[in-house]
Design a protein around this motif. Structure first.
Motif, PDB file in Angstrom:
ATOM      1  N   TYR B   7      64.698 -46.162 -40.088  1.00 58.97           N
ATOM      2  CA  TYR B   7      64.656 -45.185 -41.171  1.00 58.97           C
ATOM      3  C   TYR B   7      65.901 -45.290 -42.048  1.00 58.97           C
ATOM      4  O   TYR B   7      67.021 -45.293 -41.542  1.00 58.97           O
ATOM      5  CB  TYR B   7      64.560 -43.766 -40.622  1.00 58.97           C
ATOM      6  CG  TYR B   7      63.284 -43.507 -39.887  1.00 58.97           C
ATOM      7  CD1 TYR B   7      62.111 -43.256 -40.583  1.00 58.97           C
ATOM      8  CD2 TYR B   7      63.241 -43.538 -38.504  1.00 58.97           C
ATOM      9  CE1 TYR B   7      60.923 -43.030 -39.915  1.00 58.97           C
ATOM     10  CE2 TYR B   7      62.062 -43.318 -37.826  1.00 58.97           C
ATOM     11  CZ  TYR B   7      60.900 -43.065 -38.534  1.00 58.97           C
ATOM     12  OH  TYR B   7      59.737 -42.840 -37.882  1.00 58.97           O
ATOM     13  N   PHE B   9      67.106 -43.014 -43.913  1.00 60.71           N
ATOM     14  CA  PHE B   9      67.961 -41.827 -43.840  1.00 60.71           C
ATOM     15  C   PHE B   9      68.888 -41.859 -42.624  1.00 60.71           C
ATOM     16  O   PHE B   9      70.008 -41.369 -42.676  1.00 60.71           O
ATOM     17  CB  PHE B   9      67.116 -40.538 -43.879  1.00 60.71           C
ATOM     18  CG  PHE B   9      66.548 -40.097 -42.560  1.00 60.71           C
ATOM     19  CD1 PHE B   9      67.237 -39.190 -41.762  1.00 60.71           C
ATOM     20  CD2 PHE B   9      65.327 -40.585 -42.114  1.00 60.71           C
ATOM     21  CE1 PHE B   9      66.706 -38.780 -40.554  1.00 60.71           C
ATOM     22  CE2 PHE B   9      64.806 -40.173 -40.907  1.00 60.71           C
ATOM     23  CZ  PHE B   9      65.498 -39.272 -40.123  1.00 60.71           C
ATOM     24  N   MET B  10      68.417 -42.488 -41.531  1.00 60.26           N
ATOM     25  CA  MET B  10      69.274 -42.586 -40.352  1.00 60.26           C
ATOM     26  C   MET B  10      70.369 -43.639 -40.565  1.00 60.26           C
ATOM     27  O   MET B  10      71.515 -43.463 -40.168  1.00 60.26           O
ATOM     28  CB  MET B  10      68.453 -42.915 -39.096  1.00 60.26           C
ATOM     29  CG  MET B  10      67.742 -41.738 -38.469  1.00 60.26           C
ATOM     30  SD  MET B  10      68.720 -40.227 -38.280  1.00 60.26           S
ATOM     31  CE  MET B  10      69.722 -40.593 -36.864  1.00 60.26           C
ATOM     32  N   SER B 120      73.458 -31.601 -45.228  1.00 61.56           N
ATOM     33  CA  SER B 120      73.031 -31.940 -43.892  1.00 61.56           C
ATOM     34  C   SER B 120      73.129 -33.450 -43.759  1.00 61.56           C
ATOM     35  O   SER B 120      72.823 -34.189 -44.686  1.00 61.56           O
ATOM     36  CB  SER B 120      71.588 -31.483 -43.691  1.00 61.56           C
ATOM     37  OG  SER B 120      71.058 -32.165 -42.585  1.00 61.56           O
ATOM     38  N   ILE B 121      73.545 -33.889 -42.596  1.00 62.81           N
ATOM     39  CA  ILE B 121      73.758 -35.323 -42.412  1.00 62.81           C
ATOM     40  C   ILE B 121      72.446 -36.095 -42.437  1.00 62.81           C
ATOM     41  O   ILE B 121      72.430 -37.294 -42.670  1.00 62.81           O
ATOM     42  CB  ILE B 121      74.557 -35.590 -41.112  1.00 62.81           C
ATOM     43  CG1 ILE B 121      75.013 -37.047 -41.059  1.00 62.81           C
ATOM     44  CG2 ILE B 121      73.756 -35.239 -39.878  1.00 62.81           C
ATOM     45  CD1 ILE B 121      76.228 -37.284 -40.233  1.00 62.81           C
ATOM     46  N   VAL B 122      71.319 -35.413 -42.249  1.00 58.36           N
ATOM     47  CA  VAL B 122      70.048 -36.132 -42.327  1.00 58.36           C
ATOM     48  C   VAL B 122      69.463 -36.103 -43.739  1.00 58.36           C
ATOM     49  O   VAL B 122      68.383 -36.598 -43.974  1.00 58.36           O
ATOM     50  CB  VAL B 122      69.008 -35.574 -41.335  1.00 58.36           C
ATOM     51  CG1 VAL B 122      69.457 -35.840 -39.924  1.00 58.36           C
ATOM     52  CG2 VAL B 122      68.767 -34.099 -41.557  1.00 58.36           C
ATOM     53  N   ALA B 123      70.184 -35.511 -44.678  1.00 59.19           N
ATOM     54  CA  ALA B 123      69.688 -35.476 -46.056  1.00 59.19           C
ATOM     55  C   ALA B 123      70.795 -35.892 -47.009  1.00 59.19           C
ATOM     56  O   ALA B 123      71.319 -35.088 -47.761  1.00 59.19           O
ATOM     57  CB  ALA B 123      69.172 -34.083 -46.396  1.00 59.19           C
ATOM     58  N   VAL B 189      77.772 -33.879 -45.390  1.00 60.21           N
ATOM     59  CA  VAL B 189      77.314 -33.831 -43.999  1.00 60.21           C
ATOM     60  C   VAL B 189      77.326 -32.430 -43.390  1.00 60.21           C
ATOM     61  O   VAL B 189      76.902 -32.252 -42.263  1.00 60.21           O
ATOM     62  CB  VAL B 189      78.150 -34.770 -43.092  1.00 60.21           C
ATOM     63  CG1 VAL B 189      78.029 -36.194 -43.558  1.00 60.21           C
ATOM     64  CG2 VAL B 189      79.597 -34.343 -43.051  1.00 60.21           C
ATOM     65  N   SER B 234      71.046 -36.286 -31.044  1.00 59.00           N
ATOM     66  CA  SER B 234      70.258 -35.340 -31.832  1.00 59.00           C
ATOM     67  C   SER B 234      68.932 -35.973 -32.244  1.00 59.00           C
ATOM     68  O   SER B 234      67.921 -35.289 -32.347  1.00 59.00           O
ATOM     69  CB  SER B 234      71.035 -34.861 -33.052  1.00 59.00           C
ATOM     70  OG  SER B 234      71.160 -35.880 -34.001  1.00 59.00           O
ATOM     71  N   TYR B 235      68.928 -37.303 -32.448  1.00 55.55           N
ATOM     72  CA  TYR B 235      67.675 -37.963 -32.834  1.00 55.55           C
ATOM     73  C   TYR B 235      66.689 -37.982 -31.678  1.00 55.55           C
ATOM     74  O   TYR B 235      65.537 -37.597 -31.824  1.00 55.55           O
ATOM     75  CB  TYR B 235      67.964 -39.386 -33.300  1.00 55.55           C
ATOM     76  CG  TYR B 235      66.741 -40.132 -33.784  1.00 55.55           C
ATOM     77  CD1 TYR B 235      66.321 -40.002 -35.097  1.00 55.55           C
ATOM     78  CD2 TYR B 235      66.003 -40.931 -32.923  1.00 55.55           C
ATOM     79  CE1 TYR B 235      65.193 -40.669 -35.552  1.00 55.55           C
ATOM     80  CE2 TYR B 235      64.871 -41.603 -33.369  1.00 55.55           C
ATOM     81  CZ  TYR B 235      64.475 -41.469 -34.680  1.00 55.55           C
ATOM     82  OH  TYR B 235      63.363 -42.121 -35.117  1.00 55.55           O
ATOM     83  N   GLY B 238      65.913 -34.320 -30.299  1.00 55.70           N
ATOM     84  CA  GLY B 238      65.393 -33.346 -31.255  1.00 55.70           C
ATOM     85  C   GLY B 238      66.292 -32.141 -31.429  1.00 55.70           C
ATOM     86  O   GLY B 238      65.836 -31.006 -31.462  1.00 55.70           O
ATOM     87  N   LEU B 239      67.609 -32.380 -31.522  1.00 55.74           N
ATOM     88  CA  LEU B 239      68.552 -31.267 -31.690  1.00 55.74           C
ATOM     89  C   LEU B 239      69.130 -31.291 -33.095  1.00 55.74           C
ATOM     90  O   LEU B 239      69.100 -32.309 -33.781  1.00 55.74           O
ATOM     91  CB  LEU B 239      69.694 -31.394 -30.677  1.00 55.74           C
ATOM     92  CG  LEU B 239      69.294 -31.425 -29.209  1.00 55.74           C
ATOM     93  CD1 LEU B 239      70.505 -31.717 -28.337  1.00 55.74           C
ATOM     94  CD2 LEU B 239      68.661 -30.110 -28.808  1.00 55.74           C
ATOM     95  N   LYS B 240      69.716 -30.158 -33.507  1.00 59.82           N
ATOM     96  CA  LYS B 240      70.369 -30.092 -34.818  1.00 59.82           C
ATOM     97  C   LYS B 240      71.603 -30.995 -34.799  1.00 59.82           C
ATOM     98  O   LYS B 240      72.455 -30.852 -33.914  1.00 59.82           O
ATOM     99  CB  LYS B 240      70.825 -28.665 -35.116  1.00 59.82           C
ATOM    100  CG  LYS B 240      69.708 -27.652 -35.046  1.00 59.82           C
ATOM    101  CD  LYS B 240      69.070 -27.463 -36.395  1.00 59.82           C
ATOM    102  CE  LYS B 240      67.824 -26.609 -36.255  1.00 59.82           C
ATOM    103  NZ  LYS B 240      66.959 -26.635 -37.385  1.00 59.82           N
ATOM    104  N   PRO B 241      71.710 -31.902 -35.776  1.00 65.11           N
ATOM    105  CA  PRO B 241      72.805 -32.885 -35.710  1.00 65.11           C
ATOM    106  C   PRO B 241      74.210 -32.271 -35.786  1.00 65.11           C
ATOM    107  O   PRO B 241      75.079 -32.662 -35.003  1.00 65.11           O
ATOM    108  CB  PRO B 241      72.526 -33.800 -36.906  1.00 65.11           C
ATOM    109  CG  PRO B 241      71.570 -33.070 -37.769  1.00 65.11           C
ATOM    110  CD  PRO B 241      70.814 -32.136 -36.896  1.00 65.11           C
ATOM    111  N   GLY B 242      74.421 -31.319 -36.711  1.00 67.22           N
ATOM    112  CA  GLY B 242      75.770 -30.758 -36.870  1.00 67.22           C
ATOM    113  C   GLY B 242      76.278 -30.128 -35.582  1.00 67.22           C
ATOM    114  O   GLY B 242      77.372 -30.415 -35.107  1.00 67.22           O
TER     115      GLY B 242
END
Lengths: 324, 276
Positions: B7, B9-10, B120-123, B189, B234-235, B238-242
């Motif tokens: 991905y 985004f990753m 957000s680090i995923v966006a 981030v 987190s990936y 399935g947890l919130k990355p921050g």
């Protein structure tokens, strides 16, 4: 000894101040009573618009959530509770949209306020937990009330025009209870706007039925009622409450989903951050567009004189463009 | 589900995340030694006032946030010199910033403040990756060129002045870099990652490093480890990355502390045995 005397004096002064305030509030109520218009407080934009439509010239409607503020995050301040104390009717959506209502109702001292839960009688959708999380706080409330320990109650009934008719009816009944003399006016207003709802419902059906694509990616899980009414399928990036950070695995799922279903548009709402939607759109080569949740109006929308019906028609156009 | 690096985004999260994980603890080490650990938190919150002001005056809110960060960073610098306890200056500026934001929020309408502030680090958009890269290069260059000066100043500001280090100029550059890094990084981030990476890796490294240089290297290593491990965890979980990255840092800090105290006890016992 002197210290104790001082403390007592301060306490006495505080008591006097409290007394004064009590009187002031009493005077305010008398003024309100002399005024012919019903004083109505609504909990967010859609409720405000519905309350205005039913009340017509007979009601003065105020929205308690300031414009531009995401209502899921909002909490009442002291002045808002004071405003409710003096109002005649309080219109809120219910179905756990306004988590603060229960607390407020308990703290109100006057018995005259008629509270209208607009979503009453509508079959509420309870989502299975398929996103990890989101609003633990709200879920705690649910546990107390209904013994639900997973999933979430979806409050966004007003996004389906067919269900709005029920909300309008509930609001009209509330007005009639507060002001029985004008019952016929409220019923007339209801008939007029219920017909508008039917027309809007028909427009949605006619426009969406022939479209080949049925899947929409939305920022938060707000469109279940809309999708259920018109046979669409929503794929939300976030759960029921807007504006929190998604997990990386959720973003990956959405990207896979979008590629598989050849999604052309990623929707976001005007009050939440478009960042996540934009980065997903960038990843799959789609564009972004606004799908309003009617929870609040932007300055431009207000200036343009938009209301529930005009914004829902804009939503319809966006949907047609995305799915066509 | 495809693998993690398929991905875009990753990949972007890793690239931008690692760059920021290198520079943030560099700033963090100096900041911690100056007794200003909370500066990251304070700056990212006073940026709120900048966003509000930007919205009221019709300036780009992101520029407003950066301006507010710079002003408040210099505010902290100025007050710090006047007070005996330097951390008080952070509390004062933070009160000013959040207070101003609260008052202004009634005048600025039509926007959700947080969305302008906390990314957000995923966006991360491609533009943000570019900006983050530029800032990272700037900070790294400054650290390489001013390494000795920064080292002197963070350990003994008065001594550095006597030794002929241009303290004012170096402090100016450093304050500017701190403000720009915090405002850009928290927009990219998220504020949580920035304020935790500024202090937690440094705290870990201080238990192990025996010199300024060693501590600096360990801080960067810890920070990059928290970032990479945090993104993986987190990936796949399935947890919130921050939150994952911050918690991983704190857990490592606890581990390092316990390991260190156990290790020193063993050493002492051995020495006693050898002596006795």
């Amino acid at each position: 000894m002197r210290k104790i005397a001082l403390v007592l004096a301060v306490l006495a002064m505080l008591a006097m101040l409290a007394g004064c305030q009590g009187k002031a509030a009493g005077a305010g109520e008398e003024v309100q009573a002399a005024d012919k218009k019903l004083s109505v407080i609504a909990s967010f934009y859609a409720m405000e618009d519905f309350a205005k439509k039913i009340g017509g010239d007979l009601a003065e409607v105020k929205n308690i959530v300031p414009p531009g503020v995401e209502p899921h995050d909002w909490e009442p301040a002291a002045k808002d509770i004071a405003a409710l104390e003096e109002a005649d009717v309080f219109v809120y959506n219910g179905a756990e949209m306004e988590h603060w209502v229960e607390d407020i109702e308990e703290s109100l001292s006057t018995g005259k306020l008629v509270s209208v839960e607009a979503s009453k009688g509508i079959e509420i959708i309870v989502h299975e937990e398929h996103e990890e999380d989101e609003h633990e706080d709200e879920e705690e409330h649910e546990e107390e009330e209904e013994g639900h320990d997973h999933g979430g109650v979806d409050p966004h009934v007003w996004l389906s025009p067919a269900l709005v008719k029920t909300e309008l009816r509930n609001i009209a009944d509330g007005y009639i209870k507060a002001d029985p003399d004008n019952a016929s006016v409220y019923n007339q207003n209801y008939d007029k706007w219920a017909a508008e709802c039917d027309a809007l419902d028909q427009e949605f059906k006619d426009a969406l039925a022939p479209l080949p694509n049925r899947d929409v990616i939305v920022a938060h899980e707000a469109f279940a009622y809309l999708c259920a009414s018109y046979g669409l399928n929503q794929e939300p990036i976030e759960g029921l409450s807007a504006d929190s950070e998604p997990t990386p695995s959720r973003v990956a799922e959405i990207i896979d989903f979008a590629k598989e279903h050849e999604i052309k548009v990623v929707f976001f709402e005007e009050l939440a951050s478009p960042k996540v939607s934009e980065s997903i759109a960038e990843a799959i080569g789609a564009s972004t567009d606004i799908l309003s949740t009617l929870e609040g109006l932007s300055e431009e929308q207000e200036a343009a004189g938009d209301d529930y019906f005009s914004i829902m028609r804009q939503n319809l156009q966006s949907l047609v463009k995305a799915l066509g | 589900m495809l693998s993690i690096f398929s991905y875009e985004f990753m990949r972007r999260a890793f690239l931008t995340g690692i760059l920021l994980a290198v520079i943030v603890p560099c700033i963090g080490l100096v900041v911690v030694l100056k007794r200003l650990s909370m500066i990251g938190d304070a700056l990212s919150h006073t940026a709120l006032a900048g966003v509000a002001l930007g919205l009221v005056l019709g300036i780009n809110p992101v520029l407003g946030a950066m301006g507010a960060c710079i002003v408040s960073a210099f505010g902290i610098e100025a007050i710090r010199k006047r007070l005996k306890f330097s951390e008080t200056s952070i509390a004062i500026i933070m009160s000013a910033g959040i207070g101003l934001a609260g008052v202004l929020s009634d005048f600025a309408r039509g926007a959700n403040f947080n969305s302008f502030l906390f990314g957000s680090i995923v966006a991360i958009s491609s533009f943000e990756t570019l900006i983050a890269t530029i800032v990272s290069v700037m900070v790294m260059l400054a650290f390489i060129l001013l390494y000795k000066e920064l080292f002197y100043i963070s350990l003994d500001e008065r001594g550095a002045r006597l030794a002929g280090v241009p303290v004012k100029a170096v402090n100016f550059i450093f304050t500017m870099l701190t403000a720009v890094t915090v405002s850009i990084a928290s927009r990219t981030v998220g504020a949580l990652i920035v304020s935790s990476l500024m202090v937690v890796p440094v705290a870990c490294a201080m238990q192990l490093g025996r010199s300024f240089k060693q501590t600096l290297v360990f801080s960067v290593a810890f920070s990059v480890f928290f970032m990479v491990a945090g993104l993986f965890v987190s990936y796949y979980a399935g947890l919130k990355p921050g939150g994952t990255i911050a918690l991983l840092g704190v857990a490592s800090f606890c581990l390092v502390s316990v390991a260190k105290s156990v290790f020193t006890k063993i050493l002492r016992l051995r020495r006693q045995e050898a002596n006795g």
